[in-house]
Design an enzyme around this catalytic site. Structure first.
Site, PDB file in Angstrom:
ATOM      1  N   GLN A  39     -45.639  14.705  68.313  1.00 21.17           N
ATOM      2  CA  GLN A  39     -45.228  13.672  69.289  1.00 21.17           C
ATOM      3  C   GLN A  39     -46.422  12.788  69.650  1.00 21.17           C
ATOM      4  O   GLN A  39     -47.014  12.920  70.719  1.00 21.17           O
ATOM      5  CB  GLN A  39     -44.636  14.334  70.538  1.00 21.17           C
ATOM      6  CG  GLN A  39     -43.403  15.201  70.237  1.00 21.17           C
ATOM      7  CD  GLN A  39     -42.790  15.789  71.501  1.00 21.17           C
ATOM      8  OE1 GLN A  39     -42.640  15.107  72.520  1.00 21.17           O
ATOM      9  NE2 GLN A  39     -42.432  17.059  71.452  1.00 21.17           N
ATOM     10  N   ASP A  91     -38.789  22.634  69.529  1.00 20.55           N
ATOM     11  CA  ASP A  91     -39.360  21.695  70.511  1.00 20.55           C
ATOM     12  C   ASP A  91     -39.481  22.314  71.898  1.00 20.55           C
ATOM     13  O   ASP A  91     -39.179  21.660  72.901  1.00 20.55           O
ATOM     14  CB  ASP A  91     -38.522  20.401  70.535  1.00 20.55           C
ATOM     15  CG  ASP A  91     -39.153  19.335  71.447  1.00 20.55           C
ATOM     16  OD1 ASP A  91     -40.398  19.314  71.564  1.00 20.55           O
ATOM     17  OD2 ASP A  91     -38.399  18.559  72.072  1.00 20.55           O
ATOM     18  N   TYR A  92     -39.919  23.577  71.967  1.00 22.09           N
ATOM     19  CA  TYR A  92     -40.276  24.108  73.288  1.00 22.09           C
ATOM     20  C   TYR A  92     -41.533  23.396  73.762  1.00 22.09           C
ATOM     21  O   TYR A  92     -42.475  23.187  72.985  1.00 22.09           O
ATOM     22  CB  TYR A  92     -40.520  25.621  73.213  1.00 22.09           C
ATOM     23  CG  TYR A  92     -39.241  26.413  73.120  1.00 22.09           C
ATOM     24  CD1 TYR A  92     -38.475  26.651  74.259  1.00 22.09           C
ATOM     25  CD2 TYR A  92     -38.789  26.890  71.901  1.00 22.09           C
ATOM     26  CE1 TYR A  92     -37.289  27.366  74.180  1.00 22.09           C
ATOM     27  CE2 TYR A  92     -37.598  27.609  71.811  1.00 22.09           C
ATOM     28  CZ  TYR A  92     -36.854  27.834  72.960  1.00 22.09           C
ATOM     29  OH  TYR A  92     -35.688  28.539  72.871  1.00 22.09           O
ATOM     30  N   GLU A  93     -41.545  23.005  75.041  1.00 18.41           N
ATOM     31  CA  GLU A  93     -42.670  22.234  75.583  1.00 18.41           C
ATOM     32  C   GLU A  93     -43.381  22.953  76.719  1.00 18.41           C
ATOM     33  O   GLU A  93     -44.472  22.573  77.117  1.00 18.41           O
ATOM     34  CB  GLU A  93     -42.173  20.857  76.025  1.00 18.41           C
ATOM     35  CG  GLU A  93     -41.417  20.143  74.879  1.00 18.41           C
ATOM     36  CD  GLU A  93     -41.286  18.642  75.036  1.00 18.41           C
ATOM     37  OE1 GLU A  93     -41.493  18.138  76.152  1.00 18.41           O
ATOM     38  OE2 GLU A  93     -40.975  17.981  74.030  1.00 18.41           O
ATOM     39  N   LYS A  94     -42.728  23.976  77.282  1.00 21.76           N
ATOM     40  CA  LYS A  94     -43.340  24.758  78.366  1.00 21.76           C
ATOM     41  C   LYS A  94     -43.145  26.243  78.052  1.00 21.76           C
ATOM     42  O   LYS A  94     -42.153  26.626  77.431  1.00 21.76           O
ATOM     43  CB  LYS A  94     -42.673  24.432  79.701  1.00 21.76           C
ATOM     44  CG  LYS A  94     -42.927  23.011  80.171  1.00 21.76           C
ATOM     45  CD  LYS A  94     -42.763  22.890  81.681  1.00 21.76           C
ATOM     46  CE  LYS A  94     -43.387  21.608  82.192  1.00 21.76           C
ATOM     47  NZ  LYS A  94     -42.683  20.418  81.670  1.00 21.76           N
TER      48      LYS A  94
END
Ligand code: NAG
Length: 306
Positions: free
Chosen positions: A218, A154-157
């Site tokens: 998501q 769940d890396y988002e950046k």
């Protein structure tokens, strides 16, 4: 369909059989329910969450992060993961107990997340080899200590200086090695509809889909004007972005202004089920649901079990 009556070439009918089997695998309803837990410091326990014995149930401890908080602001540690979930309530003993009491429960750990101590979390690797080596060793220790079964990405950046190839190889090799070592039995990824994020995860998918079991997309990242029909369109888009993937529908139980409500999310799950596309549902998060008595967890699992 009987291919002999159509007089198809045998290799073409084998090709058709393979395609139809793949379609059946990626479209049919199934009963996986997953729930993120432990990120918000609200004291939620595994045993607070209602578990329906007729679903496959995954808790996802949130989060393990490769950042050090010894500095201000926190700094990336190149794959040296530490635990940032509520370990007082979600301890190794608690994992053992919930799995002992419920044979349908598995527990995973999610990597990354949005923030650490209020600062944004970026995926950042000095090099592929050093990141993978640090991640394999630090995560093996955590997974074995807590008796976990899987990892979620769940890396988002992403650091501007790390390209899709670096992310793809770091994550793809990590999952491959942890599976080959028998440390985990499943892995998921958690993208959302943001172009830079999608390009990272789709590049990863192109090369490593064979080791990725679930796509925890998501959907609650879409805005609050989203209708059930639009939700289903967005779902179909992700089916084509992650071909062959087991894509879970999702919603959040924190009522955040501007984002899809839990009611819309649950209605979309019902519609997907009626279209035979509901592989599973995940909810963000058990921490938020503690306040409202887990009504959405109960309804979601009843839908999956029906
Ligand atoms: C990834 O980004 C960091 C900066 O955040 C940089 O120091 C590092 O060299 C980059 N790694 C690769 C493999 O390009």
């Amino acid at each position: 369909m009987d291919s002999s009556t159509l007089n198809l070439h045998p290799s073409f009918s084998l090709f058709l059989t393979v395609i139809l089997t793949l379609m059946a695998v990626s479209c049919a309803n199934s009963n996986l329910f997953a729930e993120y837990i432990g990120a918000q410091g609200l004291g939620v326990k595994f045993s607070d969450v209602p578990i329906n014995s007729d679903v496959e149930f995954h808790f996802i401890c949130s989060f393990a992060i490769d950042y050090s908080v010894a500095t201000t602001p926190p700094t990336p540690t190149n794959g040296e993961f530490g635990i940032f979930w509520d370990t007082e309530n979600l301890s190794p003993d608690a994992v053992f107990a919930i799995k002992q009491d419920n044979s349908n429960v598995k527990v995973a750990v999610s990597l990354g997340g949005a923030t650490v101590n209020g600062a944004d979390v970026y995926f950042s690797a000095t090099s592929v080899d050093s990141w993978v080596s640090n991640a394999v060793s630090s995560l093996t220790t955590i997974i074995q200590e807590y008796n976990l079964d899987g990892i979620d990405i769940d890396y988002e950046k992403f650091s501007d200086e790390n390209d899709t190839d670096t992310f793809t190889e770091c994550i793809g090799q990590l999952i491959t090695i942890l599976k080959a070592n028998g440390v985990i039995s499943f892995a998921s990824i958690a993208p959302f509809a943001d172009p830079p994020v999608q390009s990272m995860y789709q590049a990863l998918w192109q090369r490593y889909s064979s080791v990725i079991d679930y796509v925890n997309f998501q959907f609650y990242g879409y805005d609050d004007q989203t209708t059930v029909d639009q939700y289903v369109e967005y779902f179909d888009e992700q089916v084509s972005n992650y071909p062959g993937g087991n894509i879970l529908a999702s919603f959040m139980t924190e009522n955040t202004a501007g984002q899809i409500s839990a009611d819309t999310g649950l209605s979309a799950c019902e519609e997907l089920k009626s279209q035979d596309k509901l592989f599973g549902i995940f909810i963000w998060s058990a921490d938020d649901s503690l306040q409202e008595g887990f009504t959405y967890e109960i309804q979601s699992q009843a839908l999956l079990a029906s």
